[in-house]
Design a protein around this motif. Sequence first.
Motif, mmCIF file in Angstrom:
data_model
loop_
_atom_site.group_PDB
_atom_site.id
_atom_site.type_symbol
_atom_site.label_atom_id
_atom_site.label_comp_id
_atom_site.label_asym_id
_atom_site.label_seq_id
_atom_site.Cartn_x
_atom_site.Cartn_y
_atom_site.Cartn_z
ATOM 1 N N THR A 165 -62.688 20.483 -19.201
ATOM 2 C CA THR A 165 -61.255 20.131 -19.721
ATOM 3 C C THR A 165 -61.511 18.953 -20.212
ATOM 4 O OG1 THR A 165 -60.715 21.593 -18.046
ATOM 5 C CG2 THR A 165 -58.900 20.047 -18.930
ATOM 6 N N GLU A 166 -62.012 17.945 -19.614
ATOM 7 C CA GLU A 166 -62.158 16.463 -19.950
ATOM 8 C C GLU A 166 -62.770 16.450 -21.456
ATOM 9 O OE1 GLU A 166 -62.904 13.501 -17.323
ATOM 10 O OE2 GLU A 166 -60.996 13.683 -16.557
ATOM 11 N N ILE A 167 -63.708 17.308 -21.919
ATOM 12 C CA ILE A 167 -64.556 17.169 -23.095
ATOM 13 C C ILE A 167 -63.311 17.505 -24.155
ATOM 14 C CG2 ILE A 167 -66.068 18.633 -24.540
ATOM 15 C CD1 ILE A 167 -67.998 18.545 -22.091
ATOM 16 N N LEU A 188 -59.158 15.872 -28.396
ATOM 17 C CA LEU A 188 -57.822 15.601 -28.998
ATOM 18 C C LEU A 188 -57.450 14.154 -28.571
ATOM 19 C CD1 LEU A 188 -56.509 18.908 -27.290
ATOM 20 C CD2 LEU A 188 -56.771 18.425 -29.736
ATOM 21 N N ASN A 189 -58.407 13.173 -28.581
ATOM 22 C CA ASN A 189 -58.089 11.853 -28.460
ATOM 23 C C ASN A 189 -57.238 11.450 -27.295
ATOM 24 O OD1 ASN A 189 -59.589 11.231 -30.486
ATOM 25 N ND2 ASN A 189 -58.131 11.810 -32.031
ATOM 26 N N LYS A 190 -57.235 12.068 -26.103
ATOM 27 C CA LYS A 190 -56.382 11.771 -24.975
ATOM 28 C C LYS A 190 -57.430 10.726 -24.185
ATOM 29 C CE LYS A 190 -53.318 14.888 -25.317
ATOM 30 N NZ LYS A 190 -51.925 14.508 -25.667
ATOM 31 N N ASN A 237 -51.376 16.640 -20.909
ATOM 32 C CA ASN A 237 -50.503 17.183 -21.614
ATOM 33 C C ASN A 237 -51.133 17.921 -22.733
ATOM 34 O OD1 ASN A 237 -47.767 17.401 -22.546
ATOM 35 N ND2 ASN A 237 -47.609 15.548 -23.496
ATOM 36 N N LEU A 238 -51.942 18.827 -22.608
ATOM 37 C CA LEU A 238 -52.817 19.691 -23.604
ATOM 38 C C LEU A 238 -51.913 20.981 -23.560
ATOM 39 C CD1 LEU A 238 -56.204 19.276 -22.175
ATOM 40 C CD2 LEU A 238 -54.978 17.882 -23.988
ATOM 41 N N GLN A 239 -51.615 21.416 -24.775
ATOM 42 C CA GLN A 239 -51.047 22.999 -24.910
ATOM 43 C C GLN A 239 -52.111 23.859 -24.735
ATOM 44 O OE1 GLN A 239 -47.628 23.066 -25.219
ATOM 45 N NE2 GLN A 239 -48.018 20.865 -24.851
#
Length: 363
Positions: free
Chosen positions: A91-93, A98-100, A142-144
């Motif tokens: 999930t972190e990759i 997405l530049n989070k 906050n990932l769709q």
Amino acid sequence: MKGHDFLITVKAPGKLYIAGEYAVVETGFPAILVALNQFVTVTVEESNDYGSINSKQYQENSLYWKREGNNMVFDNRDNPFHYILSAIRLTEIYAQSLNKEMKCYHLHIDSSLDSPDGKKYGLGSSAAVTVATIKALCRFYNLQMTKDKLFKLAAIAHLDIQGNGSLGDIAASVYGGWIAYRSFDRDWLKTARKIYSLRKLITLKWPALNIELLEPPSNLQLLIGWTGSPASTSHLVDAVSLKKTEQRVAYEQFLAESKACISRMITGFRSKSINIIQKEIRFNRHLLKNLGKLSTVEIETPLLHRLCDSAEAVNGAAKTSGAGGGDCGIVVIDKRLDTTELKRSWETAGIVPLNLHVHRVTD
């Protein structure tokens, strides 16, 4: 949004296989599963300085970590959190693509998928914890996330740890309700992971993958009995795999018959016919018993045999669920029939009737 005023809580349901076990580990072969109202719940709370992962089930093994740049750095100790860590990593990759901005957080896991004394019911806790962790972190960052993408991300995370299996339990946890599931080509995925970014990979069509939501007949009741002895799915699947090469012809016949059986059962769901569904449950039981003999693996243990035969005596169609060798048996029966005597006979035999219901995922 720091500290205690920012909590995210999500849950993912457990599952049971209704039919199609063993065949479903082969690419493109179908099974039918159901999601149940027992859950893994994951809570995420943002933290300023350090992160933690802890579980009510593993209190003595809480895990602490800190950030060094974008990397998680763990205390060097054994932990029972492999699936959770795999889910976090992927999930972190994805979030970083997405530049989070990476943050610290406390992750708390609670599960009702095991019995109160910690024995596994066989409801797919590793799949549910993988799905719930990814869902929680997607909200946190906050990932769709569509159900299709969630399935793919969780399937990769789970496969990285387990190495085998069909991932049908992941599908049940993501989509909920009754589902017909057809497994994807894992060899393709292995190659595709070297070629595509994770972000791209979860948007692609995966070869052979198919997930269809089913609506059961209104008079269908699902009963679940637990034998009290946990079974190791990976171990049983491996044992059957070892035999399939030397029994190639018979194994191919099992696959073909299982595929046809599940196809007929899906027709039973579509036409709302409990009779067709029951007939195919019985045929699938027969196929699995033959596979057990062929592989010298005890899929239907004496207690599971007793569970099934007692249900048949009252017009229920019954079989082992999942890999067998212990865990649960399922019964499909007309809900207008009285099942009090059946449950009483189970309890006398040492079989625990589980008071579980089908769970539909709404979010």
